[in-house]
Scaffold this active site. Structure first.
Site, PDB file in Angstrom:
ATOM      1  N   ASP A  17      -5.668  -4.546  -3.440  1.00 33.75           N
ATOM      2  CA  ASP A  17      -5.978  -3.118  -3.500  1.00 33.75           C
ATOM      3  C   ASP A  17      -4.734  -2.285  -3.763  1.00 33.75           C
ATOM      4  O   ASP A  17      -4.804  -1.231  -4.389  1.00 33.75           O
ATOM      5  CB  ASP A  17      -6.682  -2.655  -2.226  1.00 33.75           C
ATOM      6  CG  ASP A  17      -5.749  -2.588  -1.025  1.00 33.75           C
ATOM      7  OD1 ASP A  17      -4.975  -3.545  -0.826  1.00 33.75           O
ATOM      8  OD2 ASP A  17      -5.819  -1.592  -0.279  1.00 33.75           O
ATOM      9  N   GLU A  65       0.828  -1.202   0.000  1.00 32.07           N
ATOM     10  CA  GLU A  65       0.000   0.000   0.000  1.00 32.07           C
ATOM     11  C   GLU A  65       0.868   1.260   0.000  1.00 32.07           C
ATOM     12  O   GLU A  65       0.590   2.232  -0.698  1.00 32.07           O
ATOM     13  CB  GLU A  65      -0.929   0.011   1.221  1.00 32.07           C
ATOM     14  CG  GLU A  65      -2.279  -0.617   0.981  1.00 32.07           C
ATOM     15  CD  GLU A  65      -2.239  -2.132   1.069  1.00 32.07           C
ATOM     16  OE1 GLU A  65      -1.144  -2.677   1.331  1.00 32.07           O
ATOM     17  OE2 GLU A  65      -3.286  -2.764   0.888  1.00 32.07           O
TER      18      GLU A  65
END
Length: 981
Positions: free
Chosen positions: A256, A77
């Site tokens: 993600d 991330e």
């Protein structure tokens, strides 16, 4: 391979020299100035956001435990946020080099591939069998029930992607980020497969939905059994099998994060970036990211509703949603000739990324594989349907769905709502804390829906079903969230975090709640948590959806989470800009969103302490540093990387009610080096003087910390930048001359030179200038408005040198760097032979050159290969003796020979070539046939680096075989294919 907990993001900006920048205008907007100020704070080495290897830390501070259990870890991330930061820096300054440096660093330290140094970090992936991807093991609801038996209860389905990925890229080396890296080797495991790196691949969460960060056992991702239990390593904490586990490597991505990296590159392309080398890397990442759409063991979607899953045979195991992870691994050592791959069965709303799906299907980043564009188009619609299905009566988005109920393909309970056959799950993947309670999951995810709403509206698409779903979701969500978000006012709440109305009653959902507030100039407040009840209606179609009156959300816990604030502001900003793009002016709700975004940006700046924007956090969960809750099976003992024995002697018996037979250790029993942290004495004293072990409360207040999380700072920085771009229209208050164009490229043709360069923010036109001597003087050739030009006023055989400048009403920029090209007539092949080329060597500055070639016979007669020679042209970048190697050749490596020739004088892009020839044993090449792969590698004797950038025969974008006329072929001494430099 369960990777739970809030993957609280990290971010960085390393690997580049620090030099403060200024805004390219006499007076930039407030938001643009604050973006660049935050950028400088992130990049200033004194502030401590980056490691010595240029890797972004999760946070500046080290004593913290949330998803990474130490502040100087990093996550995928963090890297994806770094891309986003550099995209907007490139847009604001015209300097895209820092985006490319960030991607290079990502490829080097967190994408586990051979990045050009010869270190194989997926050493046995070629042994992977797509017809038998992995061996089934159940997931359990408590860590105490692990290890899980590897067995054949359910046979895995077939992997339908592997063959087309090999066809597109020549191998199946998974081009995704591993989610967690021990940046400074704090755990002490080291990087087994690339010991030149300090940063090491590690993992934590592996034991089911209840395993929080406080209950996980950190372990190396490259496990040769040097640590852990003697002869077993760490594997026997997680799985059990009949034999002693083999040494192995294994990686896990967070979908993600990779999707966010693709999303960032989509915006880079939209905002003027056009270097196809890096755009193609984003496409490749999106290609492999499709594994995150597949059920964990490739079972047919919806087939397990009755508890009897059916193995998939193709796309029938594709959920078309971004599930929680993808994992892949294989053996280590001489007997490690095996590999495996899994998807994930649980899809969370917080991980969906409709912008990435749009980019990879119709937004200019369609990957190379045959079915990738179609898969992503299907995913785009499916994700929008998913949001619509999960939107509560209030407007918040519920958790998600699973294709493997309880992690073991159990039958769905009666009355369970379904989505394309998957079962509703209010908290997919992890329960400590519940995965969809944190408001950050709302802001991260719906911000992307707001982006898509804006993208579609700005493109003129205001009628498609995708547009209507995106608009409905984001409009309802903004309407809900703004009822609980405040700037300059503080909401009133009770001790349990419930918002109160003016009568002092708890607000338990419903439309248009009237939250009581008190004046608080300079403050900002957003929700912290959401609680859930009920479930959505079973999905049939968008047309039939009716608002989910049985799915309720209770909004709680007013928060000053700066990182979440950044995402929330971007959601408001894109939504407001979308309403203006759709209707020509802000709607009432759009104007409200824009005003709130501006007020929150202004108030947040008051919390900037010179290192970043931060607020004080009370960490009530930090008593768990001291509690005994990390489970070890009875008799399991081993060595941790910090030199200690785990679980150690200071343990307590496990709770039989949780299903295990073993002991519990504490966080500090496993990681004793945490007690050396500068903040440890403060935490220990607070625990001893404030925490009541009987009531489990902090009687004198919980410990308080100020954290500078990389992802949070980037979220805020990009919030300022996006507000400037979308609301202020991104223009400086006083116009300024543009920056010089960057990354020019020149390609020679027959009486033609084709030029391209990166778009420059604020440029109205570009002037192309040409010379026949390097360095000029240059003559103006043309003025154009696009970042490309084809120069047809050239003659073959002459080398031309080009620079480009940008201009607007204020003035002109300096010239771009110089590029050159030598046009030449296209050679008509003699003997109808062609050379095809590809490379997986996308690091042009390493110590080896690795072209992959094959010869195609398009003629009607066989060609004797002993009469054929090839030439590959390059610059040596430091005269040294060189060594030639053939890594693989279908013809037989011993039948391929190479010699080095120096060009005198050198030409643009080449001062040497390697000449490849064939022995008589290579045989002849039949009509219509090709030689198969010829994988070459050469290096200098001292292993010093080449610089392949600009080399005549090198093209990093060619990841699949294609005709390439910059490698020449000679038949019986005559040029038969290609163009000499």
């Amino acid at each position: 391979m369960l990777m739970s907990s809030l993957l609280a993001l990290a971010l960085s900006t390393g690997g580049v020299a620090y030099s403060p920048q200024t805004v390219n205008a006499a007076a930039a907007s407030t938001e643009a100035t604050r973006f660049l100020t935050l950028y400088e704070q992130l990049k200033n080495p004194a502030n401590g956001y980056f490691s010595a290897e240029g890797i972004p830390y999760h946070a500046v501070e080290t004593l913290m435990s949330e998803a990474p259990d130490y502040g100087h870890m990093t996550t995928s991330e963090a890297y994806s946020y770094w891309m986003w930061l550099e995209v907007l820096y490139g847009y604001h300054t015209g300097d895209w080099s820092k985006l490319e440096a960030a991607w290079d660093n990502m490829e080097k330290y967190i994408i586990p591939i051979d990045e050009g140094d010869g270190k194989q970090e997926q050493p046995t992936m070629s042994y992977y069998n797509p017809n038998s991807p992995a061996t089934y093991a159940s997931e359990y609801n408590q860590p105490d029930k692990y290890p899980s038996q590897l067995g054949g209860q359910y046979a895995a389905g077939k992997d339908p992607l592997d063959s087309e990925l090999k066809a597109a890229y020549g191998n199946n080396q998974t081009y995704l980020m591993h989610w967690l890296v021990d940046v400074d080797n704090w755990y002490g495991f080291g990087n087994l497969l690339n010991p030149t790196h300090t940063a090491a691949y590690v993992n934590t969460f592996q034991r089911g939905e209840q395993e929080s960060v406080w209950e996980a056992v950190p372990h190396p991702s490259q496990d040769d059994k040097s640590f852990g239990k003697t002869g077993e390593g760490f594997m026997t904490l997680f799985t059990k099998e009949a034999n002693v586990p083999a040494a192995q490597w294994r990686y896990t991505n967070a979908t993600d994060a990779d999707a966010r990296a693709v999303q960032a590159m989509y915006w880079a392309q939209e905002l003027g970036y056009n270097n196809t080398v890096y755009l193609n890397k984003a496409k490749k990442m999106g290609d492999y990211l499709r594994y995150g759409m597949y059920d964990k063991y490739f079972q047919k979607v919806g087939s397990a509703a009755d508890g009897t899953p059916n193995a998939g045979t193709g796309k029938d195991s594709n959920q078309y949603l971004l599930a929680w992870y993808t994992a892949w691994g294989g053996g280590l050592g001489t007997t490690g000739n095996w590999a495996w791959r899994i998807g994930a069965s649980h899809a969370h709303q917080g991980y969906q990324n409709v912008v990435a799906a749009y980019a990879l299907s119709e937004g200019g980043l369609v990957p190379a594989s045959a079915t990738a564009g179609t898969d992503w188009a299907n995913s785009l619609k499916r994700q929008l349907e998913f949001y619509t299905w999960l939107q509560s009566d209030e407007g918040a988005i519920a958790g998600g769905a699973t294709n493997s109920y309880d992690g073991a393909y159990k039958a769905y309970p009666a009355g369970t709502s379904t989505f394309y056959g998957m079962a509703y799950d209010d908290a997919p993947v992890y329960h400590d804390p519940p995965s969809n309670n944190w408001f950050g999951m709302q802001a991260w995810s719906v911000e992307r829906v707001a982006e898509l709403y804006y993208i579609l509206a700005a493109s003129g698409d205001t009628t498609s079903e995708n547009f209507r779903m995106a608009k409905q979701v984001v409009e309802n969500w903004v309407d809900w969230s703004t009822d609980y978000a405040f700037a300059g006012k503080r909401p009133v709440s009770d001790a349990d975090g419930y918002y109160l109305n003016s009568q002092g009653s708890r607000i338990l959902g419903g439309d248009n709640p009237q939250v009581a507030t008190v004046s608080a100039p300079g403050e900002f407040w957003i929700p912290g948590n959401v609680e859930w009840s009920g479930q959505p209606d079973t999905w049939t179609s968008f047309a039939a959806s009716d608002g989910n009156s049985n799915l309720k959300a209770v909004t709680k816990s007013p928060s000053q989470d700066a990182g979440v604030l950044g995402s929330y502001i971007k959601a408001l900003t894109f939504f407001a800009a979308g309403t203006r793009a759709e209707t020509g002016s802000y709607t009432t709700l759009g104007a409200q969103a824009q005003t709130l975004a501006k007020s929150m940006l202004d108030n947040a700046w008051g919390y900037n302490d010179g290192i970043g924007i931060t607020t004080t956090e009370a960490r009530g969960d930090y008593f768990r540093y001291f509690t005994k809750e990390v489970y070890f099976p009875a008799g399991w003992t081993g060595t941790f990387g910090q030199g200690n024995t785990i679980p150690g002697s200071n343990t307590v018996a496990s709770d039989p009610a949780k299903g295990g037979n073993g002991v519990y250790a504490s966080y500090t029993d496993i990681r004793p080096d945490i007690t050396n942290d500068p903040s440890w004495s403060y935490l220990l004293n607070k625990y001893n003087t404030s925490y009541n072990k009987t009531t489990k409360t902090w009687e004198n207040g919980a410990p308080e910390f100020k954290y500078h999380r990389f992802w949070a700072q980037v979220d805020m920085a990009t919030a300022y930048a996006e507000y400037d771009r979308l609301i202020n229209n991104g223009g400086p208050v006083e116009p300024a001359a543009p920056k010089a164009p960057s990354k020019p490229a020149a390609t020679a043709g027959d009486k033609l030179v084709t030029l391209s360069w990166n778009n420059v923010s604020g440029a109205a036109s570009y002037t192309v200038k040409r010379a026949t001597v390097s360095g000029g003087p240059y003559t103006d050739v043309a003025t154009v408005t696009q970042a490309a030009y084809s120069d047809s006023s050239v003659v073959n055989g002459t080398t031309y040198y080009y620079v480009v400048s940008a201009a607007n009403s204020v003035g002109s920029s300096p010239n771009s760097p110089e590029v050159s090209a030598k046009p030449a007539a296209v050679v008509v092949p003699a003997g109808n032979l062609a050379v095809q080329y590809k490379t997986n060597d996308t690091s042009p500055g390493d110590n080896q050159i690795r072209p992959q070639l094959r010869i195609v016979n398009n003629g009607t007669t066989a060609v004797d290969l002993k009469n054929v020679k090839l030439r590959y042209y390059y610059t040596i970048d430091g005269e040294k003796a060189q060594q030639f190697n053939v890594d693989y050749a279908t013809l037989g490596s011993g039948n391929v020979q190479g010699s080095f020739v120096k060009l005198t004088p050198g030409v643009s892009g080449a001062d040497h070539y390697v000449e490849i020839s064939f022995t008589a044993a290579a045989g002849s090449l039949a009509p219509g046939a090709n030689t198969g792969e010829i994988q070459l590698r050469f290096n200098k004797s001292d292993w010093s680096n080449y610089n392949e950038t600009g080399d005549y025969s090198y093209d990093a974008t060619k990841s699949a075989y294609a005709d390439w006329n910059k490698v020449t072929l000679y038949l019986n001494g005559s040029l038969a294919w290609g163009i000499e430099p």
